[in-house]
Scaffold this motif. Structure first.
Motif, PDB file in Angstrom:
ATOM      1  N   ASP A  31       7.341  15.102  -0.764  1.00  0.00           N
ATOM      2  CA  ASP A  31       6.486  14.082  -0.266  1.00  0.00           C
ATOM      3  C   ASP A  31       5.097  13.807  -0.546  1.00  0.00           C
ATOM      4  N   HIS A  32       4.492  14.845  -1.286  1.00  0.00           N
ATOM      5  CA  HIS A  32       3.313  14.483  -1.601  1.00  0.00           C
ATOM      6  C   HIS A  32       3.231  14.070  -3.063  1.00  0.00           C
ATOM      7  N   ARG A  33       2.551  12.911  -3.230  1.00  0.00           N
ATOM      8  CA  ARG A  33       2.439  12.042  -4.367  1.00  0.00           C
ATOM      9  C   ARG A  33       1.185  11.906  -4.753  1.00  0.00           C
ATOM     10  N   LEU A  34       0.470  12.104  -5.807  1.00  0.00           N
ATOM     11  CA  LEU A  34      -0.866  11.824  -6.279  1.00  0.00           C
ATOM     12  C   LEU A  34      -1.233  10.474  -6.513  1.00  0.00           C
ATOM     13  N   PRO A  35      -2.446  10.250  -6.012  1.00  0.00           N
ATOM     14  CA  PRO A  35      -2.711   8.759  -6.281  1.00  0.00           C
ATOM     15  C   PRO A  35      -2.629   8.300  -7.533  1.00  0.00           C
ATOM     16  N   ASP A  36      -2.490   6.804  -7.728  1.00  0.00           N
ATOM     17  CA  ASP A  36      -2.349   6.490  -8.978  1.00  0.00           C
ATOM     18  C   ASP A  36      -3.429   7.046 -10.151  1.00  0.00           C
ATOM     19  N   GLY A  37      -2.826   7.160 -11.187  1.00  0.00           N
ATOM     20  CA  GLY A  37      -3.697   7.650 -12.264  1.00  0.00           C
ATOM     21  C   GLY A  37      -3.961   8.975 -12.403  1.00  0.00           C
ATOM     22  N   VAL A  94       0.838  -1.383   0.219  1.00  0.00           N
ATOM     23  CA  VAL A  94      -0.044   0.053   0.091  1.00  0.00           C
ATOM     24  C   VAL A  94       0.703   1.183   0.007  1.00  0.00           C
ATOM     25  N   GLY A  95       2.325   1.085   0.419  1.00  0.00           N
ATOM     26  CA  GLY A  95       2.833   2.380   0.185  1.00  0.00           C
ATOM     27  C   GLY A  95       2.768   3.057   1.464  1.00  0.00           C
ATOM     28  N   TYR A  96       3.763   4.248   1.861  1.00  0.00           N
ATOM     29  CA  TYR A  96       3.747   4.900   3.016  1.00  0.00           C
ATOM     30  C   TYR A  96       2.412   5.531   3.355  1.00  0.00           C
ATOM     31  N   ALA A  97       1.841   6.152   2.502  1.00  0.00           N
ATOM     32  CA  ALA A  97       0.803   7.196   2.656  1.00  0.00           C
ATOM     33  C   ALA A  97      -0.407   6.185   3.311  1.00  0.00           C
ATOM     34  N   ARG A  98      -0.505   5.099   3.050  1.00  0.00           N
ATOM     35  CA  ARG A  98      -1.736   4.175   3.366  1.00  0.00           C
ATOM     36  C   ARG A  98      -1.181   3.079   4.364  1.00  0.00           C
ATOM     37  N   PHE A  99       0.113   3.389   4.836  1.00  0.00           N
ATOM     38  CA  PHE A  99       0.454   2.566   5.709  1.00  0.00           C
ATOM     39  C   PHE A  99      -0.327   2.518   7.143  1.00  0.00           C
ATOM     40  N   SER A 100      -0.565   1.456   7.986  1.00  0.00           N
ATOM     41  CA  SER A 100      -1.400   1.578   9.277  1.00  0.00           C
ATOM     42  C   SER A 100      -0.698   0.700  10.265  1.00  0.00           C
ATOM     43  N   GLY A 101      -0.216   1.156  11.428  1.00  0.00           N
ATOM     44  CA  GLY A 101       0.335   0.212  12.286  1.00  0.00           C
ATOM     45  C   GLY A 101      -0.733  -0.692  13.177  1.00  0.00           C
ATOM     46  N   ARG A 102      -2.135  -0.204  13.012  1.00  0.00           N
ATOM     47  CA  ARG A 102      -3.028  -1.231  13.386  1.00  0.00           C
ATOM     48  C   ARG A 102      -3.058  -2.264  12.538  1.00  0.00           C
ATOM     49  N   GLU A 103      -3.023  -2.011  11.396  1.00  0.00           N
ATOM     50  CA  GLU A 103      -3.383  -3.217  10.275  1.00  0.00           C
ATOM     51  C   GLU A 103      -2.178  -4.097  10.367  1.00  0.00           C
ATOM     52  N   VAL A 104      -1.098  -3.752  10.623  1.00  0.00           N
ATOM     53  CA  VAL A 104       0.215  -4.638  10.913  1.00  0.00           C
ATOM     54  C   VAL A 104      -0.164  -5.471  12.024  1.00  0.00           C
ATOM     55  N   GLY A 154     -11.666  20.654  -4.853  1.00  0.00           N
ATOM     56  CA  GLY A 154     -12.043  19.358  -5.562  1.00  0.00           C
ATOM     57  C   GLY A 154     -11.517  18.166  -4.394  1.00  0.00           C
ATOM     58  N   SER A 155     -10.178  18.370  -3.993  1.00  0.00           N
ATOM     59  CA  SER A 155      -9.759  17.377  -3.191  1.00  0.00           C
ATOM     60  C   SER A 155      -8.668  17.856  -2.178  1.00  0.00           C
ATOM     61  N   LEU A 156      -8.107  17.273  -1.179  1.00  0.00           N
ATOM     62  CA  LEU A 156      -7.007  17.812  -0.434  1.00  0.00           C
ATOM     63  C   LEU A 156      -5.737  17.820  -1.538  1.00  0.00           C
ATOM     64  N   ASP A 157      -5.748  16.847  -2.282  1.00  0.00           N
ATOM     65  CA  ASP A 157      -4.584  16.778  -3.329  1.00  0.00           C
ATOM     66  C   ASP A 157      -4.339  17.899  -4.189  1.00  0.00           C
ATOM     67  N   GLY A 158      -5.832  18.545  -4.567  1.00  0.00           N
ATOM     68  CA  GLY A 158      -5.988  19.703  -5.381  1.00  0.00           C
ATOM     69  C   GLY A 158      -4.869  20.800  -4.542  1.00  0.00           C
ATOM     70  N   LEU A 159      -5.527  21.111  -3.321  1.00  0.00           N
ATOM     71  CA  LEU A 159      -4.729  22.038  -2.400  1.00  0.00           C
ATOM     72  C   LEU A 159      -3.383  21.914  -2.353  1.00  0.00           C
ATOM     73  N   LEU A 160      -2.948  20.555  -1.862  1.00  0.00           N
ATOM     74  CA  LEU A 160      -1.417  20.186  -1.719  1.00  0.00           C
ATOM     75  C   LEU A 160      -0.674  20.467  -3.328  1.00  0.00           C
ATOM     76  N   SER A 161      -1.256  20.241  -4.115  1.00  0.00           N
ATOM     77  CA  SER A 161      -0.728  20.747  -5.384  1.00  0.00           C
ATOM     78  C   SER A 161      -0.357  22.107  -5.687  1.00  0.00           C
ATOM     79  N   ALA A 162      -1.285  22.748  -5.168  1.00  0.00           N
ATOM     80  CA  ALA A 162      -1.426  24.254  -5.509  1.00  0.00           C
ATOM     81  C   ALA A 162      -0.512  24.869  -4.456  1.00  0.00           C
ATOM     82  N   ILE A 163      -0.318  24.499  -3.085  1.00  0.00           N
ATOM     83  CA  ILE A 163       0.547  24.795  -2.028  1.00  0.00           C
ATOM     84  C   ILE A 163       2.148  24.522  -2.804  1.00  0.00           C
ATOM     85  N   ASN A 164       2.260  23.359  -3.317  1.00  0.00           N
ATOM     86  CA  ASN A 164       3.652  22.997  -3.948  1.00  0.00           C
ATOM     87  C   ASN A 164       3.988  23.766  -5.294  1.00  0.00           C
ATOM     88  N   THR A 165       2.752  24.037  -6.034  1.00  0.00           N
ATOM     89  CA  THR A 165       3.340  24.931  -7.027  1.00  0.00           C
ATOM     90  C   THR A 165       3.723  26.196  -6.627  1.00  0.00           C
TER      91      THR A 165
END
Lengths: 199, 199
Positions: free
Chosen positions: B109-115, A27-37, B53-64
């Motif tokens: 640190d910020h990576r967009l979800p797959d796709g 799942v990668g770092y962002a979705r990692f969960s200690g509870r799940e482990v 639209g999403s928190l990712d949108g805000l994070l992308s804008a902050i990083n831009t």
DNA sequence: CCTAAAAATGAACACTGTTCAATATAAAAA
DNA sequence: TTTTTATATTGAACAGTGTTCATTTTTAGG
């Protein structure tokens, strides 16, 4: 419950790192969960804190395991290398990252809180990788070279790392970069050639 | 509430990016919170989703925004540069990162979800940085050089980036690395020298 | 068999991102 | 001016997170 006899402390440690490493790969770092482990290992949340002190402790241990696998991967690449061992090293660096993007990225995603630093055990577990590179860099240069080889090797690693992190994070995909491994290797070769030909 | 008249849509966008960027600078990516940004801006959580639209949108804008400030920083460094503009560029790269570690790290640190990928607006806002470097690399090499300058510049950026990320993440501090900027600059100079002297 | 030490638990707390029906407001229409 | 319509804003609700720690269970020693 308490003091279950199904695992020794060391086995429990390894069990949690096993499941943690697998979850990180999935799942990668962002979705990692200690509870799940804990759930997957058949224990409850609190056990992680008993064993590792904090979630950071578990994450550090997971990443140290990744360093170990990575070093093994490089040694495998060197074992089947031809005359150009530096090329095998650079390609091995990339291929591990590309084959294991989630655990590889987690190494750099995880940062300890201010003031904390890695345990001596974790530091030792991570040192092998650097020493492998240093050994090969030494072989690639004349004995007479006037360089701090530890520093210089780390600098070459940093150069390759920069290329690699752009590939894995996807920044390079966008720019139609067709051969990032080749570019990294070119930069390393250019630097080595300067020092090979110096007198 | 609805349709408050205290901000136009564009002002609201900027307001949220302002507060988001400040919060990121204060606490870093790991402790960043969309709810907190909304609270500081005087709006409620949902507004972020209405606007971006999403928190990712805000994070992308902050990083831009960070990319924009970084490009400005480099232009400032070049404006007061002497004859060695490449050195100013490399030092500027590092000094921005070291002066703004949290927002600089957040870029990676910020990576967009797959796709998902960045919006055209975000992509455009980030392109300036690369183009500044490319321009200087072009100046540093003879016109006759046989290189894809866009690719080559990105490769040099990757090399410097690798050194810089080790410094900011603290990996280098542990190893008593005294002059990472110098190492990065050495590698860049070695590469450039190879291509300056090629015929 | 009993006791003391240690390991494991999981409820509690304060947070997170995300959704979306309800509501408040401004602009347009009557 | 009043009414209607469209839309911007809200915040409760939900499912998750990390972290703590009093309580419970189990083991080992006396």
């Amino acid at each position: 419950m308490g003091r279950r006899s199904d695992h020794t402390p060391q086995q429990l440690r390894d069990l949690l790192i096993d499941h943690g490493h697998k979850l990180m790969a999935e799942v990668g770092y962002a979705r990692f969960s200690g509870r799940e482990v804990a759930k997957r290992a058949g224990y409850s949340v609190g056990t992680i804190y008993n064993v590792f002190g904090s979630l950071d402790g578990l994450l550090s241990a997971i990443n140290t395991r990744t360093f170990g696998l990575w070093a093994q991967h490089l040694q495998g690449a060197l074992a089947t290398a031809g005359h150009d061992r530096i090329a095998s090293l650079v390609r091995g660096y990339f291929s591990f990252a590309l084959e294991n993007p989630n655990v590889w990225s987690a190494i750099y995603d995880h940062r300890l809180p201010d003031g904390q630093s890695l345990s001596p055990a974790d530091l030792e577990g991570r040192a092998l990788l650097t020493s492998i590179v240093e050994q090969e860099v030494r072989k690639a240069l004349p004995d007479t070279v006037d360089l701090d080889l530890a520093r210089y090797s780390r600098s070459l690693i940093a150069s390759v790392h920069g290329h690699c992190s752009y590939v894995v994070s996807g920044s390079f995909a966008l720019l139609d970069e067709t051969d990032p491994v080749g570019s990294a290797l070119d930069r390393v070769r250019e630097s080595l050639s300067v020092h090979q030909n110096a007198q």
